[in-house]
Design a protein around this motif. Structure first.
Motif, PDB file in Angstrom:
ATOM      1  N   GLY A  83      -1.318  -0.484   8.618  1.00  0.00           N
ATOM      2  CA  GLY A  83      -2.176   0.557   8.098  1.00  0.00           C
ATOM      3  C   GLY A  83      -1.772   1.228   7.035  1.00  0.00           C
ATOM      4  O   GLY A  83      -0.667   1.783   7.068  1.00  0.00           O
ATOM      5  N   VAL A  84      -2.713   1.180   5.737  1.00  0.00           N
ATOM      6  CA  VAL A  84      -2.103   1.833   4.630  1.00  0.00           C
ATOM      7  C   VAL A  84      -3.060   2.994   4.619  1.00  0.00           C
ATOM      8  O   VAL A  84      -4.594   3.008   4.440  1.00  0.00           O
ATOM      9  CB  VAL A  84      -2.264   0.680   3.420  1.00  0.00           C
ATOM     10  CG1 VAL A  84      -1.983   1.710   2.187  1.00  0.00           C
ATOM     11  CG2 VAL A  84      -1.207  -0.364   3.580  1.00  0.00           C
ATOM     12  N   VAL A  85      -2.520   3.921   4.194  1.00  0.00           N
ATOM     13  CA  VAL A  85      -3.153   5.318   3.994  1.00  0.00           C
ATOM     14  C   VAL A  85      -3.105   5.746   2.667  1.00  0.00           C
ATOM     15  O   VAL A  85      -2.137   6.017   2.139  1.00  0.00           O
ATOM     16  CB  VAL A  85      -2.841   6.598   4.915  1.00  0.00           C
ATOM     17  CG1 VAL A  85      -3.774   7.777   4.880  1.00  0.00           C
ATOM     18  CG2 VAL A  85      -2.892   6.024   6.805  1.00  0.00           C
ATOM     19  N   MET A  86      -4.391   5.939   1.764  1.00  0.00           N
ATOM     20  CA  MET A  86      -4.281   6.457   0.578  1.00  0.00           C
ATOM     21  C   MET A  86      -5.176   7.570   0.323  1.00  0.00           C
ATOM     22  O   MET A  86      -6.352   7.761   0.902  1.00  0.00           O
ATOM     23  CB  MET A  86      -4.663   5.473  -0.381  1.00  0.00           C
ATOM     24  CG  MET A  86      -3.808   4.082  -0.618  1.00  0.00           C
ATOM     25  SD  MET A  86      -4.065   3.008  -1.727  1.00  0.00           S
ATOM     26  CE  MET A  86      -5.750   2.381  -1.300  1.00  0.00           C
ATOM     27  N   ARG A  87      -4.908   8.431  -0.507  1.00  0.00           N
ATOM     28  CA  ARG A  87      -5.903   9.837  -0.885  1.00  0.00           C
ATOM     29  C   ARG A  87      -5.845   9.668  -2.204  1.00  0.00           C
ATOM     30  O   ARG A  87      -5.225   9.267  -3.142  1.00  0.00           O
ATOM     31  CB  ARG A  87      -5.117  10.941  -0.199  1.00  0.00           C
ATOM     32  CG  ARG A  87      -5.854  12.178  -0.394  1.00  0.00           C
ATOM     33  CD  ARG A  87      -5.234  13.295   0.326  1.00  0.00           C
ATOM     34  NE  ARG A  87      -5.339  13.187   1.586  1.00  0.00           N
ATOM     35  CZ  ARG A  87      -4.513  13.755   2.171  1.00  0.00           C
ATOM     36  NH1 ARG A  87      -3.559  14.514   2.036  1.00  0.00           N
ATOM     37  NH2 ARG A  87      -4.541  13.631   3.772  1.00  0.00           N
ATOM     38  N   LEU A 123      -6.443  -2.020   6.416  1.00  0.00           N
ATOM     39  CA  LEU A 123      -5.421  -2.922   7.017  1.00  0.00           C
ATOM     40  C   LEU A 123      -5.017  -4.166   6.339  1.00  0.00           C
ATOM     41  O   LEU A 123      -5.894  -4.713   5.717  1.00  0.00           O
ATOM     42  CB  LEU A 123      -6.356  -3.130   8.292  1.00  0.00           C
ATOM     43  CG  LEU A 123      -6.434  -2.036   9.538  1.00  0.00           C
ATOM     44  CD1 LEU A 123      -7.265  -2.699  10.750  1.00  0.00           C
ATOM     45  CD2 LEU A 123      -5.030  -1.591   9.975  1.00  0.00           C
ATOM     46  N   VAL A 124      -3.771  -3.955   6.067  1.00  0.00           N
ATOM     47  CA  VAL A 124      -3.218  -5.122   5.487  1.00  0.00           C
ATOM     48  C   VAL A 124      -2.396  -6.211   6.417  1.00  0.00           C
ATOM     49  O   VAL A 124      -1.649  -5.651   7.239  1.00  0.00           O
ATOM     50  CB  VAL A 124      -2.400  -4.517   4.273  1.00  0.00           C
ATOM     51  CG1 VAL A 124      -1.636  -5.827   3.599  1.00  0.00           C
ATOM     52  CG2 VAL A 124      -3.175  -3.787   3.734  1.00  0.00           C
ATOM     53  N   PRO A 125      -2.870  -7.304   6.229  1.00  0.00           N
ATOM     54  CA  PRO A 125      -2.045  -8.606   7.161  1.00  0.00           C
ATOM     55  C   PRO A 125      -0.395  -8.364   7.117  1.00  0.00           C
ATOM     56  O   PRO A 125      -0.076  -8.181   6.008  1.00  0.00           O
ATOM     57  CB  PRO A 125      -2.675  -9.788   6.799  1.00  0.00           C
ATOM     58  CG  PRO A 125      -3.964  -9.495   6.172  1.00  0.00           C
ATOM     59  CD  PRO A 125      -3.838  -8.352   5.566  1.00  0.00           C
ATOM     60  N   MET A 126       0.474  -8.493   8.004  1.00  0.00           N
ATOM     61  CA  MET A 126       1.721  -8.541   8.092  1.00  0.00           C
ATOM     62  C   MET A 126       2.185  -9.791   7.594  1.00  0.00           C
ATOM     63  O   MET A 126       1.905 -10.807   8.233  1.00  0.00           O
ATOM     64  CB  MET A 126       2.323  -8.102   9.406  1.00  0.00           C
ATOM     65  CG  MET A 126       2.122  -6.566   9.702  1.00  0.00           C
ATOM     66  SD  MET A 126       3.153  -6.411  11.125  1.00  0.00           S
ATOM     67  CE  MET A 126       2.480  -5.216  12.096  1.00  0.00           C
ATOM     68  N   PRO A 127       3.184  -9.998   6.842  1.00  0.00           N
ATOM     69  CA  PRO A 127       3.761 -11.342   6.395  1.00  0.00           C
ATOM     70  C   PRO A 127       4.782 -11.266   7.721  1.00  0.00           C
ATOM     71  O   PRO A 127       5.117 -10.444   8.429  1.00  0.00           O
ATOM     72  CB  PRO A 127       4.990 -10.637   5.196  1.00  0.00           C
ATOM     73  CG  PRO A 127       4.191  -9.398   4.626  1.00  0.00           C
ATOM     74  CD  PRO A 127       3.830  -8.829   5.754  1.00  0.00           C
ATOM     75  N   GLU A 128       4.965 -12.840   7.861  1.00  0.00           N
ATOM     76  CA  GLU A 128       5.710 -13.352   9.107  1.00  0.00           C
ATOM     77  C   GLU A 128       6.783 -12.714   9.354  1.00  0.00           C
ATOM     78  O   GLU A 128       7.447 -12.429  10.345  1.00  0.00           O
ATOM     79  CB  GLU A 128       5.712 -15.052   9.047  1.00  0.00           C
ATOM     80  CG  GLU A 128       4.356 -15.494   9.056  1.00  0.00           C
ATOM     81  CD  GLU A 128       4.470 -16.932   9.191  1.00  0.00           C
ATOM     82  OE1 GLU A 128       5.659 -17.580   9.202  1.00  0.00           O
ATOM     83  OE2 GLU A 128       3.494 -17.690   8.834  1.00  0.00           O
ATOM     84  N   GLY A 129       7.696 -12.324   8.287  1.00  0.00           N
ATOM     85  CA  GLY A 129       9.030 -11.661   8.527  1.00  0.00           C
ATOM     86  C   GLY A 129       8.883 -10.550   9.001  1.00  0.00           C
ATOM     87  O   GLY A 129       9.695  -9.934   9.743  1.00  0.00           O
TER      88      GLY A 129
END
Length: 185
Positions: A83-87, A123-129
Motif C-alpha cells: 500500500g502506497v500513501v501519497m499526499r 496498491l502496488v503488486p509486490m515483487p516475488e523477492g
C-alpha cells in the motif's frame, strides 16, 4: 521489551499520464516498487511520449513483529500488494505534485489512511523477492492467538432500582423517582 522493526528501503515508482479530466492536466499513479533502492526525489526513469515514470521517493518499509496477522492477510490476497500513501505536495510544485508518506505491507494500516480521504492511495503488486522476505518474516515472528470466548457474568441487570441514583454518591433524598400509575408503594 518492544522489538525494533525490520526496515527495508523501498523506492516508489510513480507514472504520470495525460489526464482525461479537463480540471487536471496530469494523472499520477504509483505503479511499482524497487526494494533496496537508494535515495531519490522525482528522478525520471523512463519517458514514452507524454507518459513519464519517476522514482518519486524512497521510504522505509517497516515490518513489526506484532503485525504479522495483517501481513498474512496481505500475502493471502489474490495479488499480494504494497500500500502506497501519497499526499498533495504542500508547496504546489507542478514537477513534484505528491509527497510519498508511506509504503506498508499491512492492509489494515493502509485501510486506516483510506478513512480520511485526504491522501492518494495505490496498491502496488509486490515483487516475488519482497513476497518471500515478508513470508519469511511472518514465519519467524507469527504467534497464533488462542480464541477465548467471553463468559457472561451472573449478575442480574433487570432488577428495579427506582430512584436510587448512583450508589457511590451519598444523597439526602432520591434524585429521581419515576411516576407511579395508581399502584401502592
Amino acid at each position: 521489551m518492544r522489538q525494533a522493526p525490520v526496515s527495508l528501503p523501498l523506492g516508489i515508482v510513480v507514472r504520470r499520464t495525460p489526464s482525461v479530466s479537463r480540471w487536471a492536466p496530469w494523472a499520477y499513479k504509483a505503479v511499482s516498487v524497487i526494494p533496496g533502492a537508494g535515495a531519490a526525489e522525482w528522478q525520471v526513469l523512463r519517458e514514452d511520449g507524454d507518459v513519464v515514470e519517476y522514482h518519486a521517493a524512497t521510504v522505509p518499509l517497516e515490518l513489526w513483529h506484532t503485525d504479522t496477522e495483517a501481513y498474512l492477510t496481505g500475502l493471502s490476497a489474490r495479488v499480494p500488494s504494497i500500500g502506497v500513501v501519497m499526499r498533495d505536495g504542500a508547496d504546489g510544485d507542478t514537477d513534484h505534485p505528491y509527497d510519498v508518506l508511506l509504503a506498508t505491507a499491512s492492509p489494515y494500516e493502509y485501510q486506516d489512511y483510506a478513512d480520511s480521504g485526504e491522501e492518494l492511495l495505490e496498491l502496488v503488486p509486490m515483487p516475488e523477492g519482497l513476497v518471500a522476505l515478508i513470508r519469511d518474516f511472518v514465519e519467524e515472528h507469527h504467534e497464533e492467538e488462542m480464541f477465548v470466548k467471553r463468559r457472561r457474568d451472573k449478575s442480574r441487570v433487570d432488577g428495579v432500582e427506582d430512584g436510587r441514583g448512583d450508589p457511590r454518591i451519598s444523597q439526602l433524598s432520591d434524585v429521581y423517582r419515576a411516576p407511579r400509575t395508581g399502584r401502592p408503594n
